[in-house]
Scaffold this active site. Sequence first.
Site, PDB file in Angstrom:
ATOM      1  N   PRO A  10      25.836 -21.921  59.309  1.00 45.33           N
ATOM      2  CA  PRO A  10      25.471 -20.676  59.984  1.00 45.33           C
ATOM      3  C   PRO A  10      26.105 -19.425  59.397  1.00 45.33           C
ATOM      4  O   PRO A  10      27.265 -19.453  58.969  1.00 45.33           O
ATOM      5  CB  PRO A  10      25.995 -20.886  61.410  1.00 45.33           C
ATOM      6  CG  PRO A  10      26.096 -22.355  61.575  1.00 45.33           C
ATOM      7  CD  PRO A  10      26.339 -22.934  60.220  1.00 45.33           C
ATOM      8  N   ASN A  11      25.311 -18.366  59.388  1.00 48.68           N
ATOM      9  CA  ASN A  11      25.719 -17.011  59.008  1.00 48.68           C
ATOM     10  C   ASN A  11      25.917 -16.795  57.511  1.00 48.68           C
ATOM     11  O   ASN A  11      26.130 -15.674  57.065  1.00 48.68           O
ATOM     12  CB  ASN A  11      26.998 -16.578  59.758  1.00 48.68           C
ATOM     13  CG  ASN A  11      26.795 -16.604  61.260  1.00 48.68           C
ATOM     14  OD1 ASN A  11      25.830 -16.015  61.749  1.00 48.68           O
ATOM     15  ND2 ASN A  11      27.650 -17.316  61.979  1.00 48.68           N
ATOM     16  N   ARG A  18      27.745  -9.538  55.047  1.00 47.09           N
ATOM     17  CA  ARG A  18      28.608 -10.014  56.138  1.00 47.09           C
ATOM     18  C   ARG A  18      30.074  -9.925  55.705  1.00 47.09           C
ATOM     19  O   ARG A  18      30.493 -10.620  54.768  1.00 47.09           O
ATOM     20  CB  ARG A  18      28.252 -11.475  56.427  1.00 47.09           C
ATOM     21  CG  ARG A  18      29.166 -12.162  57.406  1.00 47.09           C
ATOM     22  CD  ARG A  18      28.938 -13.672  57.383  1.00 47.09           C
ATOM     23  NE  ARG A  18      29.807 -14.308  58.357  1.00 47.09           N
ATOM     24  CZ  ARG A  18      30.172 -15.579  58.311  1.00 47.09           C
ATOM     25  NH1 ARG A  18      29.741 -16.360  57.336  1.00 47.09           N
ATOM     26  NH2 ARG A  18      30.965 -16.087  59.215  1.00 47.09           N
ATOM     27  N   TYR A  23      34.316 -12.381  52.613  1.00 45.22           N
ATOM     28  CA  TYR A  23      33.461 -13.382  51.958  1.00 45.22           C
ATOM     29  C   TYR A  23      32.931 -12.949  50.589  1.00 45.22           C
ATOM     30  O   TYR A  23      32.249 -13.719  49.921  1.00 45.22           O
ATOM     31  CB  TYR A  23      32.287 -13.741  52.883  1.00 45.22           C
ATOM     32  CG  TYR A  23      32.750 -14.329  54.195  1.00 45.22           C
ATOM     33  CD1 TYR A  23      33.446 -15.544  54.215  1.00 45.22           C
ATOM     34  CD2 TYR A  23      32.529 -13.679  55.412  1.00 45.22           C
ATOM     35  CE1 TYR A  23      33.892 -16.089  55.406  1.00 45.22           C
ATOM     36  CE2 TYR A  23      32.966 -14.219  56.615  1.00 45.22           C
ATOM     37  CZ  TYR A  23      33.651 -15.427  56.596  1.00 45.22           C
ATOM     38  OH  TYR A  23      34.103 -15.973  57.767  1.00 45.22           O
ATOM     39  N   ASN A  74      29.555 -26.130  52.798  1.00 42.71           N
ATOM     40  CA  ASN A  74      30.318 -25.110  53.516  1.00 42.71           C
ATOM     41  C   ASN A  74      29.708 -25.051  54.917  1.00 42.71           C
ATOM     42  O   ASN A  74      28.673 -24.418  55.122  1.00 42.71           O
ATOM     43  CB  ASN A  74      30.190 -23.753  52.824  1.00 42.71           C
ATOM     44  CG  ASN A  74      30.988 -22.682  53.553  1.00 42.71           C
ATOM     45  OD1 ASN A  74      31.461 -22.900  54.677  1.00 42.71           O
ATOM     46  ND2 ASN A  74      31.135 -21.522  52.924  1.00 42.71           N
ATOM     47  N   ALA A  77      31.164 -21.935  60.638  1.00 41.83           N
ATOM     48  CA  ALA A  77      31.956 -22.156  61.857  1.00 41.83           C
ATOM     49  C   ALA A  77      31.787 -23.568  62.418  1.00 41.83           C
ATOM     50  O   ALA A  77      32.638 -24.044  63.179  1.00 41.83           O
ATOM     51  CB  ALA A  77      31.569 -21.119  62.912  1.00 41.83           C
ATOM     52  N   HIS A  80      34.646 -26.155  62.522  1.00 42.20           N
ATOM     53  CA  HIS A  80      35.749 -26.189  63.479  1.00 42.20           C
ATOM     54  C   HIS A  80      35.437 -26.966  64.754  1.00 42.20           C
ATOM     55  O   HIS A  80      36.332 -27.229  65.541  1.00 42.20           O
ATOM     56  CB  HIS A  80      36.176 -24.747  63.808  1.00 42.20           C
ATOM     57  CG  HIS A  80      36.286 -23.884  62.569  1.00 42.20           C
ATOM     58  ND1 HIS A  80      37.134 -24.203  61.532  1.00 42.20           N
ATOM     59  CD2 HIS A  80      35.628 -22.753  62.181  1.00 42.20           C
ATOM     60  CE1 HIS A  80      37.001 -23.290  60.557  1.00 42.20           C
ATOM     61  NE2 HIS A  80      36.086 -22.411  60.929  1.00 42.20           N
ATOM     62  N   GLU A  98      34.240 -30.566  51.438  1.00 40.56           N
ATOM     63  CA  GLU A  98      34.128 -29.407  52.342  1.00 40.56           C
ATOM     64  C   GLU A  98      34.685 -28.187  51.611  1.00 40.56           C
ATOM     65  O   GLU A  98      35.805 -28.241  51.091  1.00 40.56           O
ATOM     66  CB  GLU A  98      34.972 -29.696  53.598  1.00 40.56           C
ATOM     67  CG  GLU A  98      35.093 -28.516  54.531  1.00 40.56           C
ATOM     68  CD  GLU A  98      36.199 -28.736  55.583  1.00 40.56           C
ATOM     69  OE1 GLU A  98      36.506 -29.884  55.934  1.00 40.56           O
ATOM     70  OE2 GLU A  98      36.749 -27.720  56.032  1.00 40.56           O
ATOM     71  N   HIS A 100      35.083 -23.692  51.473  1.00 42.88           N
ATOM     72  CA  HIS A 100      35.042 -22.402  52.163  1.00 42.88           C
ATOM     73  C   HIS A 100      35.322 -21.288  51.175  1.00 42.88           C
ATOM     74  O   HIS A 100      36.180 -21.442  50.302  1.00 42.88           O
ATOM     75  CB  HIS A 100      36.089 -22.357  53.284  1.00 42.88           C
ATOM     76  CG  HIS A 100      35.907 -23.458  54.272  1.00 42.88           C
ATOM     77  ND1 HIS A 100      34.969 -23.397  55.274  1.00 42.88           N
ATOM     78  CD2 HIS A 100      36.500 -24.671  54.376  1.00 42.88           C
ATOM     79  CE1 HIS A 100      35.007 -24.520  55.974  1.00 42.88           C
ATOM     80  NE2 HIS A 100      35.928 -25.317  55.442  1.00 42.88           N
ATOM     81  N   LEU A 101      34.627 -20.172  51.381  1.00 44.28           N
ATOM     82  CA  LEU A 101      34.869 -19.008  50.530  1.00 44.28           C
ATOM     83  C   LEU A 101      36.239 -18.404  50.834  1.00 44.28           C
ATOM     84  O   LEU A 101      37.018 -18.103  49.942  1.00 44.28           O
ATOM     85  CB  LEU A 101      33.777 -17.961  50.782  1.00 44.28           C
ATOM     86  CG  LEU A 101      32.364 -18.373  50.344  1.00 44.28           C
ATOM     87  CD1 LEU A 101      31.313 -17.608  51.110  1.00 44.28           C
ATOM     88  CD2 LEU A 101      32.195 -18.164  48.844  1.00 44.28           C
ATOM     89  N   SER A 102      36.534 -18.234  52.131  1.00 45.14           N
ATOM     90  CA  SER A 102      37.806 -17.621  52.530  1.00 45.14           C
ATOM     91  C   SER A 102      38.854 -18.717  52.739  1.00 45.14           C
ATOM     92  O   SER A 102      38.523 -19.895  52.820  1.00 45.14           O
ATOM     93  CB  SER A 102      37.606 -16.847  53.835  1.00 45.14           C
ATOM     94  OG  SER A 102      37.315 -17.752  54.895  1.00 45.14           O
ATOM     95  N   ARG A 107      43.843 -17.427  58.292  1.00 40.13           N
ATOM     96  CA  ARG A 107      43.091 -16.548  59.194  1.00 40.13           C
ATOM     97  C   ARG A 107      43.408 -16.916  60.646  1.00 40.13           C
ATOM     98  O   ARG A 107      44.510 -17.358  60.937  1.00 40.13           O
ATOM     99  CB  ARG A 107      41.588 -16.658  58.869  1.00 40.13           C
ATOM    100  CG  ARG A 107      41.272 -16.250  57.424  1.00 40.13           C
ATOM    101  CD  ARG A 107      39.792 -16.360  57.116  1.00 40.13           C
ATOM    102  NE  ARG A 107      38.995 -15.482  57.986  1.00 40.13           N
ATOM    103  CZ  ARG A 107      37.672 -15.575  58.120  1.00 40.13           C
ATOM    104  NH1 ARG A 107      37.007 -16.500  57.426  1.00 40.13           N
ATOM    105  NH2 ARG A 107      37.014 -14.760  58.922  1.00 40.13           N
ATOM    106  N   ARG A 111      40.417 -21.420  63.015  1.00 43.01           N
ATOM    107  CA  ARG A 111      39.799 -21.808  61.737  1.00 43.01           C
ATOM    108  C   ARG A 111      40.606 -22.868  60.993  1.00 43.01           C
ATOM    109  O   ARG A 111      40.145 -23.451  60.027  1.00 43.01           O
ATOM    110  CB  ARG A 111      39.633 -20.589  60.834  1.00 43.01           C
ATOM    111  CG  ARG A 111      38.635 -19.599  61.360  1.00 43.01           C
ATOM    112  CD  ARG A 111      38.330 -18.519  60.333  1.00 43.01           C
ATOM    113  NE  ARG A 111      37.855 -17.329  61.015  1.00 43.01           N
ATOM    114  CZ  ARG A 111      36.573 -17.118  61.345  1.00 43.01           C
ATOM    115  NH1 ARG A 111      35.653 -18.001  61.034  1.00 43.01           N
ATOM    116  NH2 ARG A 111      36.222 -16.022  61.967  1.00 43.01           N
TER     117      ARG A 111
HETATM  118  C1  DQA Z   1      33.715 -20.059  56.107  1.00 40.97           C
HETATM  119  C2  DQA Z   1      34.913 -19.992  57.066  1.00 40.97           C
HETATM  120  C3  DQA Z   1      34.490 -20.290  58.490  1.00 40.97           C
HETATM  121  O1  DQA Z   1      35.622 -20.225  59.360  1.00 40.97           O
HETATM  122  C4  DQA Z   1      33.490 -19.258  58.945  1.00 40.97           C
HETATM  123  O2  DQA Z   1      33.062 -19.532  60.248  1.00 40.97           O
HETATM  124  C5  DQA Z   1      32.340 -19.118  58.023  1.00 40.97           C
HETATM  125  C6  DQA Z   1      32.578 -19.152  56.578  1.00 40.97           C
HETATM  126  C7  DQA Z   1      34.071 -19.654  54.667  1.00 40.97           C
HETATM  127  O3  DQA Z   1      33.280 -19.918  53.773  1.00 40.97           O
HETATM  128  O4  DQA Z   1      35.123 -19.054  54.442  1.00 40.97           O
HETATM  129  O5  DQA Z   1      31.207 -18.918  58.429  1.00 40.97           O
HETATM  130  O6  DQA Z   1      33.254 -21.399  56.084  1.00 40.97           O
END
Ligand code: DQA
Length: 290
Positions: A10-11, A18, A23, A74, A77, A80, A98, A100-102, A107, A111
């Site tokens: 998502p997102n 965003r 990100y 990735n 959210a 979590h 798994e 993640h960009l961040s 954070r 997370r």
């Molecule tokens: C994310 C980190 C997640 O906590 C967040 O909800 C995202 C992006 C990342 O790529 O850093 O949507 O997965």
Amino acid sequence: MKRILIVHGPNLNLLGEREPEVYGKLTLAELDQELSAFAAQCHMEALCFQSNHEGALIDFLHAQRKLAVALVINPGALTHYSYALRDAIAAVQLPAVEVHLSNIHAREEFRRVSVIRDVCLEQISGLGIVSYKRGIEVVLGRLVCEELQRFLQQRPALEEGYRQCVQLLKQHFPKYDWAGIYLVEGSELVVHNYLGAPTPHTRIPIGQGICGAAVAEAQTLIVPDVNADPRYLACSLETKSEIVVPIQGKQMYGEIDIDSHTRDAFWENDQRFLEQMAQSLAKWRDEVSD
Ligand code: DQA
């Protein structure tokens, strides 16, 4: 070509607009394009998919489970809290990473928890697009190790096992600009086979250079910047970093030697899976000579 799934939760469709300070500025289309090109260099086909819906992600994994060989995900959210996505990853039995960009560990508190982590080979976060590229390298390492093991189980001729190892490495890791195997002959290492530019170092006394040191010390050596290491036996101006992994079973058989034209090209994954490859070769050699 074997298929690797690159899945975004998502997102992540809003990448680029965003929270770019978290990100980055790359859009999802740009990210997917770069990852597809990277996968192609690794002799893999990337199939990229994004959804904002848990069920759609799960359906996609189910549909692809027999068509693909690996997964880099990735989960956004969903990382979590989605036990359903976790169970789907476990169910499809693809080697998964798994990403993640961040940096999810630097954070908000919520997370730091991942319900996905334990069904994946690894979690890589905080490196932007590099998290995904490293994820691809992790699953590739696993696949290449398995392929070598399958090959060695057929008890190939002595020559062939070593050749297969070098071929697999050179084919799937574009950053490996030179890959070869040296075998111990008396007090020297003699090149057995390699792919990459011709080398003047076909025989190296054990103890000399980085190659000779790894066998003398019976341990993997990673040199992030060869020009800063006095042991380096210069063979090509282009070589910037090197990893050497001994092949040791009942005796010291030799080593896998890899050069890269990129400085600091090797990270823990390279050491881990190359040591597994070397271990498979050593076990096979032990059995052949029994
Ligand atoms: C994310 C980190 C997640 O906590 C967040 O909800 C995202 C992006 C990342 O790529 O850093 O949507 O997965």
